[in-house]
Scaffold this active site. Structure first.
Site, PDB file in Angstrom:
ATOM      1  N   GLU A 145      20.765   6.169 -10.389  1.00 48.91           N
ATOM      2  CA  GLU A 145      20.370   5.101 -11.295  1.00 48.91           C
ATOM      3  C   GLU A 145      21.194   3.858 -10.990  1.00 48.91           C
ATOM      4  O   GLU A 145      22.311   3.933 -10.502  1.00 48.91           O
ATOM      5  CB  GLU A 145      20.565   5.513 -12.764  1.00 48.91           C
ATOM      6  CG  GLU A 145      19.515   6.481 -13.251  1.00 48.91           C
ATOM      7  CD  GLU A 145      19.484   6.645 -14.772  1.00 48.91           C
ATOM      8  OE1 GLU A 145      20.126   5.861 -15.502  1.00 48.91           O
ATOM      9  OE2 GLU A 145      18.791   7.571 -15.238  1.00 48.91           O
TER      10      GLU A 145
ATOM     11  N   HIS B  34      18.290  -0.953 -16.489  1.00 44.79           N
ATOM     12  CA  HIS B  34      18.701   0.169 -15.634  1.00 44.79           C
ATOM     13  C   HIS B  34      17.451   0.896 -15.159  1.00 44.79           C
ATOM     14  O   HIS B  34      16.353   0.652 -15.653  1.00 44.79           O
ATOM     15  CB  HIS B  34      19.685   1.114 -16.341  1.00 44.79           C
ATOM     16  CG  HIS B  34      19.092   1.938 -17.440  1.00 44.79           C
ATOM     17  ND1 HIS B  34      18.848   1.451 -18.709  1.00 44.79           N
ATOM     18  CD2 HIS B  34      18.697   3.228 -17.469  1.00 44.79           C
ATOM     19  CE1 HIS B  34      18.343   2.416 -19.457  1.00 44.79           C
ATOM     20  NE2 HIS B  34      18.222   3.513 -18.730  1.00 44.79           N
TER      21      HIS B  34
ATOM     22  N   HIS C 121      15.247   4.503 -14.070  1.00 41.72           N
ATOM     23  CA  HIS C 121      15.023   5.922 -14.360  1.00 41.72           C
ATOM     24  C   HIS C 121      14.263   6.507 -13.174  1.00 41.72           C
ATOM     25  O   HIS C 121      13.403   5.830 -12.609  1.00 41.72           O
ATOM     26  CB  HIS C 121      14.165   6.106 -15.611  1.00 41.72           C
ATOM     27  CG  HIS C 121      14.929   6.146 -16.891  1.00 41.72           C
ATOM     28  ND1 HIS C 121      14.343   6.529 -18.074  1.00 41.72           N
ATOM     29  CD2 HIS C 121      16.209   5.851 -17.203  1.00 41.72           C
ATOM     30  CE1 HIS C 121      15.232   6.463 -19.051  1.00 41.72           C
ATOM     31  NE2 HIS C 121      16.378   6.047 -18.550  1.00 41.72           N
TER      32      HIS C 121
ATOM     33  N   ASP D  96      19.788   6.135 -24.355  1.00 39.58           N
ATOM     34  CA  ASP D  96      19.403   4.727 -24.174  1.00 39.58           C
ATOM     35  C   ASP D  96      19.307   4.045 -25.538  1.00 39.58           C
ATOM     36  O   ASP D  96      19.881   2.973 -25.757  1.00 39.58           O
ATOM     37  CB  ASP D  96      18.041   4.597 -23.473  1.00 39.58           C
ATOM     38  CG  ASP D  96      18.071   5.015 -22.017  1.00 39.58           C
ATOM     39  OD1 ASP D  96      19.133   4.911 -21.372  1.00 39.58           O
ATOM     40  OD2 ASP D  96      17.008   5.447 -21.527  1.00 39.58           O
TER      41      ASP D  96
END
Length: 158
Positions: free
Chosen positions: A38, A100, A102, A113
């Site tokens: 990630e 970010h 996934h 999150d």
């Protein structure tokens, strides 16, 4: 993967636009292979009434913690860029949120999150909601998260 630059809430009361540079940053960090970790960073841009223009997404630094299913942004590096942009723009380019990746085609926020986003919103000095973006392999998820929790979800506009 080509992500769209223009987004809106379902009722079109809030608009969101990602610059070409921001979309390129997102595309460069898609978790395309099983070995990719990630990635993430800050979203910097300007506020225009209820609308947001994201001009830059910071990229992962050597200090960030990157794993297959976890990204932990360390403040060093990202905050220096944000402060520099704030100063150079005389306060018009500011921290608006976080992004970010996934490792899934169509990303959805995890409970971690959600709790992180709510915490980030609660810490905002300007009391504004935090823009939270997750980059998947085929689409992205964007939500404006207030300190109270779930917020306004954005959808692509063609």
């Amino acid at each position: 993967m080509q992500f769209l630059g223009s987004w809106a809430t379902g009722d079109k009361s809030r608009l969101l636009h990602f610059s070409t540079q921001t979309l390129e940053t997102f595309s460069q960090h898609i978790q395309a292979s099983d070995a990719d970790c990630e990635a993430g960073g800050l979203l910097l841009g300007s506020v225009h009434g209820a609308h947001l223009l994201i001009e830059q997404a910071t990229v992962p630094t050597a200090w960030d913690k990157r794993f297959r299913y976890l990204f932990e942004r360390m403040p060093f590096g990202h905050e220096a860029i944000a402060l520099s942009r704030w100063t150079a723009s005389q306060g018009t380019v500011r921290y608006l949120g976080e992004w970010h990746t996934h490792p899934e085609d169509h990303p959805q926020p995890s409970s971690l999150d959600r709790s992180e986003w709510t915490l980030l919103a609660a810490q905002r000095r300007d009391k504004r909601p935090v823009l939270a973006v997750i980059i998947g392999r085929r689409s992205l998820y964007a939500e404006l998260v207030p300190r109270s929790g779930e917020g306004s979800i954005f959808f692509p506009v063609e």
